[in-house]
Design a protein around this motif. Structure first.
Motif, PDB file in Angstrom:
ATOM      1  N   TYR A   1      -5.314   3.584  -7.869  1.00  0.00           N
ATOM      2  CA  TYR A   1      -5.003   2.575  -6.869  1.00  0.00           C
ATOM      3  C   TYR A   1      -5.924   2.800  -5.699  1.00  0.00           C
ATOM      4  CZ  TYR A   1      -3.243   5.108  -2.867  1.00  0.00           C
ATOM      5  OH  TYR A   1      -3.165   5.865  -1.753  1.00  0.00           O
ATOM      6  N   THR A   2      -6.411   1.748  -5.136  1.00  0.00           N
ATOM      7  CA  THR A   2      -7.011   1.849  -3.815  1.00  0.00           C
ATOM      8  C   THR A   2      -6.761   0.544  -3.102  1.00  0.00           C
ATOM      9  OG1 THR A   2      -9.137   0.888  -4.305  1.00  0.00           O
ATOM     10  CG2 THR A   2      -8.953   3.260  -4.648  1.00  0.00           C
ATOM     11  N   LEU A   3      -6.718   0.632  -1.818  1.00  0.00           N
ATOM     12  CA  LEU A   3      -6.544  -0.549  -1.009  1.00  0.00           C
ATOM     13  C   LEU A   3      -7.711  -1.497  -1.261  1.00  0.00           C
ATOM     14  CD1 LEU A   3      -4.626  -1.601   1.104  1.00  0.00           C
ATOM     15  CD2 LEU A   3      -5.967  -0.443   2.825  1.00  0.00           C
TER      16      LEU A   3
ATOM     17  N   TYR B   1       4.022   6.125   5.283  1.00  0.00           N
ATOM     18  CA  TYR B   1       3.455   5.960   3.950  1.00  0.00           C
ATOM     19  C   TYR B   1       2.109   5.246   3.990  1.00  0.00           C
ATOM     20  CZ  TYR B   1       7.607   7.821   1.720  1.00  0.00           C
ATOM     21  OH  TYR B   1       8.611   8.655   1.307  1.00  0.00           O
ATOM     22  N   PHE B   2       1.967   4.311   4.918  1.00  0.00           N
ATOM     23  CA  PHE B   2       0.673   3.624   5.004  1.00  0.00           C
ATOM     24  C   PHE B   2      -0.413   4.614   5.404  1.00  0.00           C
ATOM     25  CE2 PHE B   2      -2.567   0.616   6.167  1.00  0.00           C
ATOM     26  CZ  PHE B   2      -2.317  -0.478   5.352  1.00  0.00           C
TER      27      PHE B   2
ATOM     28  N   ALA C   1      -1.225   6.812   2.500  1.00  0.00           N
ATOM     29  CA  ALA C   1      -2.009   6.103   1.487  1.00  0.00           C
ATOM     30  C   ALA C   1      -3.483   6.093   1.874  1.00  0.00           C
ATOM     31  CB  ALA C   1      -1.481   4.668   1.337  1.00  0.00           C
TER      32      ALA C   1
ATOM     33  N   GLU D   1      -6.578   8.036   0.008  1.00  0.00           N
ATOM     34  CA  GLU D   1      -7.766   7.296  -0.413  1.00  0.00           C
ATOM     35  C   GLU D   1      -9.050   7.977   0.050  1.00  0.00           C
ATOM     36  OE1 GLU D   1      -6.332   2.913  -0.009  1.00  0.00           O
ATOM     37  OE2 GLU D   1      -8.371   3.123   0.766  1.00  0.00           O
TER      38      GLU D   1
ATOM     39  N   LEU E   1      -6.240   8.621 -10.618  1.00  0.00           N
ATOM     40  CA  LEU E   1      -6.335   7.865  -9.372  1.00  0.00           C
ATOM     41  C   LEU E   1      -6.756   6.440  -9.695  1.00  0.00           C
ATOM     42  CD1 LEU E   1      -6.188   8.045  -6.285  1.00  0.00           C
ATOM     43  CD2 LEU E   1      -8.622   8.481  -6.308  1.00  0.00           C
TER      44      LEU E   1
ATOM     45  N   LYS F   1       4.102  13.584   0.547  1.00  0.00           N
ATOM     46  CA  LYS F   1       5.067  12.546   0.201  1.00  0.00           C
ATOM     47  C   LYS F   1       6.494  13.089   0.273  1.00  0.00           C
ATOM     48  CE  LYS F   1       4.172  10.915  -3.836  1.00  0.00           C
ATOM     49  NZ  LYS F   1       3.841  10.107  -5.027  1.00  0.00           N
TER      50      LYS F   1
ATOM     51  N   TYR G   1       1.146   4.144  -3.039  1.00  0.00           N
ATOM     52  CA  TYR G   1       0.937   5.577  -2.840  1.00  0.00           C
ATOM     53  C   TYR G   1       2.140   6.371  -3.335  1.00  0.00           C
ATOM     54  CZ  TYR G   1       0.959  10.065  -0.480  1.00  0.00           C
ATOM     55  OH  TYR G   1       1.050  11.398  -0.215  1.00  0.00           O
ATOM     56  N   ARG G   2       3.335   5.855  -3.046  1.00  0.00           N
ATOM     57  CA  ARG G   2       4.539   6.605  -3.435  1.00  0.00           C
ATOM     58  C   ARG G   2       4.677   6.695  -4.938  1.00  0.00           C
ATOM     59  NH1 ARG G   2       8.946   3.992   0.506  1.00  0.00           N
ATOM     60  NH2 ARG G   2      10.434   5.367  -0.499  1.00  0.00           N
ATOM     61  N   ASN G   3       4.262   5.643  -5.656  1.00  0.00           N
ATOM     62  CA  ASN G   3       4.388   5.673  -7.116  1.00  0.00           C
ATOM     63  C   ASN G   3       3.284   6.478  -7.770  1.00  0.00           C
ATOM     64  OD1 ASN G   3       6.611   4.067  -6.986  1.00  0.00           O
ATOM     65  ND2 ASN G   3       5.407   2.174  -7.089  1.00  0.00           N
ATOM     66  N   PHE G   4       2.161   6.514  -7.092  1.00  0.00           N
ATOM     67  CA  PHE G   4       1.001   7.180  -7.658  1.00  0.00           C
ATOM     68  C   PHE G   4       1.252   8.683  -7.816  1.00  0.00           C
ATOM     69  CE2 PHE G   4      -2.839   9.602  -6.521  1.00  0.00           C
ATOM     70  CZ  PHE G   4      -3.516   9.415  -7.703  1.00  0.00           C
ATOM     71  N   PHE G   5       0.809   9.244  -8.906  1.00  0.00           N
ATOM     72  CA  PHE G   5       0.867  10.684  -9.157  1.00  0.00           C
ATOM     73  C   PHE G   5       2.241  11.170  -9.554  1.00  0.00           C
ATOM     74  CE2 PHE G   5      -0.763  15.064  -8.375  1.00  0.00           C
ATOM     75  CZ  PHE G   5      -2.010  14.869  -8.930  1.00  0.00           C
ATOM     76  N   SER G   6       3.216  10.259  -9.654  1.00  0.00           N
ATOM     77  CA  SER G   6       4.524  10.713 -10.114  1.00  0.00           C
ATOM     78  C   SER G   6       4.560  10.480 -11.615  1.00  0.00           C
ATOM     79  CB  SER G   6       5.631   9.944  -9.405  1.00  0.00           C
ATOM     80  OG  SER G   6       5.394   8.569  -9.531  1.00  0.00           O
TER      81      SER G   6
ATOM     82  N   TYR H   1      -0.924  14.250  -2.867  1.00  0.00           N
ATOM     83  CA  TYR H   1      -0.194  13.269  -3.656  1.00  0.00           C
ATOM     84  C   TYR H   1       1.293  13.611  -3.794  1.00  0.00           C
ATOM     85  CZ  TYR H   1      -4.991  12.024  -4.763  1.00  0.00           C
ATOM     86  OH  TYR H   1      -6.313  11.678  -4.667  1.00  0.00           O
TER      87      TYR H   1
ATOM     88  N   THR I   1       0.816  -1.215   0.000  1.00  0.00           N
ATOM     89  CA  THR I   1       0.000   0.000   0.000  1.00  0.00           C
ATOM     90  C   THR I   1       0.850   1.267   0.000  1.00  0.00           C
ATOM     91  OG1 THR I   1      -1.779  -1.151   1.120  1.00  0.00           O
ATOM     92  CG2 THR I   1      -1.793   1.241   1.265  1.00  0.00           C
ATOM     93  N   GLY I   2       1.844   1.305   0.885  1.00  0.00           N
ATOM     94  CA  GLY I   2       2.702   2.491   0.962  1.00  0.00           C
ATOM     95  C   GLY I   2       3.410   2.745  -0.356  1.00  0.00           C
TER      96      GLY I   2
END
Lengths: 187, 269
Positions: free
Chosen positions: A168-170, B226-227, B230, B234, A166, B257, A155-160, B253, A151-152
């Motif tokens: 990804y979601t858990l 980071y969790f 995230a 969401e 959007l 970060k 999030y870090r890869n998202f939006f780069s 976003y 999950t972390g």
């Protein structure tokens, strides 16, 4: 006690309505929200008891006892924990878990799920890791462990770079899994 | 947070900041510039972005920045963030005085009446803040090394503060506040490691790992930061944002970060 007024639903509410009202209420009265105020915490615990009674009554009435006894009262302690998690009563699930001595892989898995939904991610990570290490062949444990670890990073890869949508979601990554499917809710 | 905002976006953010300052002055007669927090300015920005009223930034005549041309956004959405700002500032002051910074008590005569007014306007929020304060001091007293405990308590408070912004969306707002609160607590704990080690102040990571040099701290902080982000992102994604979407996207976003990356690397943002 009028179970309808406790849950705030009308007498012709559907089972789905009842479940939704129940889930909202158990979240509102979760003990974590009353930490630091013993009186309010005690009142909330009392309220939770009423909510659970009301819910049991209404579901029993609607399901004529059949499914109910299977998913809730019958079975082992661990099965009761699962049922409590599935209906969203995390406080009850955690109390049941803490009373179980035998910390099996399943116990760690359920504890991890409860902590995850309570928002205690470090504890969730530790227990889900323990469950996975004790029984790596179980797909449910493996999936939970993967989601916690990915999950972390997602999030870090998202939006780069170019990826600005959007996507990804858990929830999406764990929809297949019975208890996980509702992990996006906070208690 | 500001590193990732474009210049005009940061101008808007500052306009909310100045609008909040104005609300504090107007509602609480506080010469508030030293009290306005960027966190509450963010709450104001979010609160206003969920509403549909249009607003036009107006010039702000500010005694502190007489030569700068600043803008301010003044709307009714500032009322609640202003009260939250007062409540948090009051408890922060009490905390500092208890920690031995007696001179901070000088602000009490100004803050106390403001605190009373804010508490009577938003009693539930005032209760959430005082409960969190009590829960945190209990956690501190028993020298907890479990990061979930203090960050969770702080998260619950911010969750309860956020959930009031929109009754229909309270669950997502709670989730956003909860996870942002968790992140804030942990980023401060990670940022203050060396300072706390010198001063002997409570730090949840030092209580667990003994010394600031332990490589495990970085790992545990990284996962939890980071969790939490995230989950916050969401919840944010499910909110009906009606304006300032670019600014908010950049904060959730990119800005948060980047701040996390900097703190984990031990750099200053």
């Amino acid at each position: 006690m009028n179970p309808y007024s406790v849950l705030g639903v009308s007498e012709n509410a559907s089972e789905e309505d009842i479940k939704r009202a129940y889930r909202t209420l158990v979240k509102k009265f979760h003990p974590d929200r009353y930490a630091g105020d013993p009186n309010a915490a005690a009142a909330a615990t009392e309220k939770l008891k009423q909510i659970n009674q009301a819910y049991d009554m209404l579901i029993k009435m609607r399901q004529t006892g059949q499914d109910y006894s299977q998913t809730y009262t019958a079975g082992s302690d661990i099965a009761r924990v699962r049922a409590a998690v599935a209906r969203g009563d995390l406080a009850a699930a955690e109390m049941l878990l803490d009373a179980i001595r035998d910390q099996s892989a399943e116990w760690h898995y359920l504890k991890g799920i409860v902590l995850l939904r309570r928002g205690w991610y470090e504890g969730a990570r530790q227990h889900l890791e323990a469950a996975y290490q004790m029984n790596p062949g179980n797909p449910e444990y493996r999936q939970a462990w993967e989601v916690v670890n990915q999950t972390g990073g997602a999030y870090r890869n998202f939006f780069s770079g170019q990826n600005r949508a959007l996507n990804y979601t858990l929830c999406a990554s764990c929809a297949a899994c019975s208890l996980f499917s509702c992990c996006c809710r906070y208690f | 947070m500001k590193c990732e905002l474009k210049v005009h976006e940061f101008e808007t953010y500052k306009a909310y900041y100045c609008g909040l300052c104005k609300a504090l002055k107007h509602e609480y007669t506080l010469i508030a510039s030293s009290l306005v927090s960027y966190d509450c300015a963010f709450l104001y920005l979010l609160a206003d972005s969920l509403g549909s009223e249009t607003n036009i930034p107006e010039p702000c005549a500010c005694l502190l920045h007489p030569l700068e041309k600043r803008l301010q956004i003044v709307t009714d959405a500032a009322q609640y963030p202003a009260a939250v700002n007062v409540l948090l500032a009051y408890y922060k002051m009490k905390d500092d005085v208890e920690d031995g910074q007696k001179f901070k008590a000088a602000a009490a005569p100004f803050l106390r009446p403001a605190f009373k007014k804010a508490s009577s306007l938003y009693p539930e929020t005032a209760k959430a803040v005082s409960m969190m304060q009590r829960a945190l001091s209990g956690i501190q007293e028993k020298k907890s090394g479990n990061v979930d405990e203090p960050s969770g308590a702080f998260g619950v408070m911010l969750g309860k503060i956020f959930e009031r912004l929109d009754a229909d969306k309270w669950e997502d707002l709670y989730g956003l506040g909860y996870n942002l609160g968790r992140w804030l607590y942990i980023i401060d704990a990670a940022d203050d490691l060396i300072k706390d080690e010198k001063s002997g102040n409570y730090n949840v990571f030092l209580n667990k790992y003994g010394e600031s040099g332990s490589p495990e701290i970085g790992k545990e902080a990284e996962f939890n930061l980071y969790f939490s982000l995230a989950r916050a992102a969401e919840a944010y994604g499910r909110l009906p944002v009606r304006k300032n979407k670019e600014i908010l996207d950049n904060i959730f976003y990119l800005g948060l970060k980047q701040k996390t990356q900097f703190v984990l690397k031990g750099e200053i943002c």
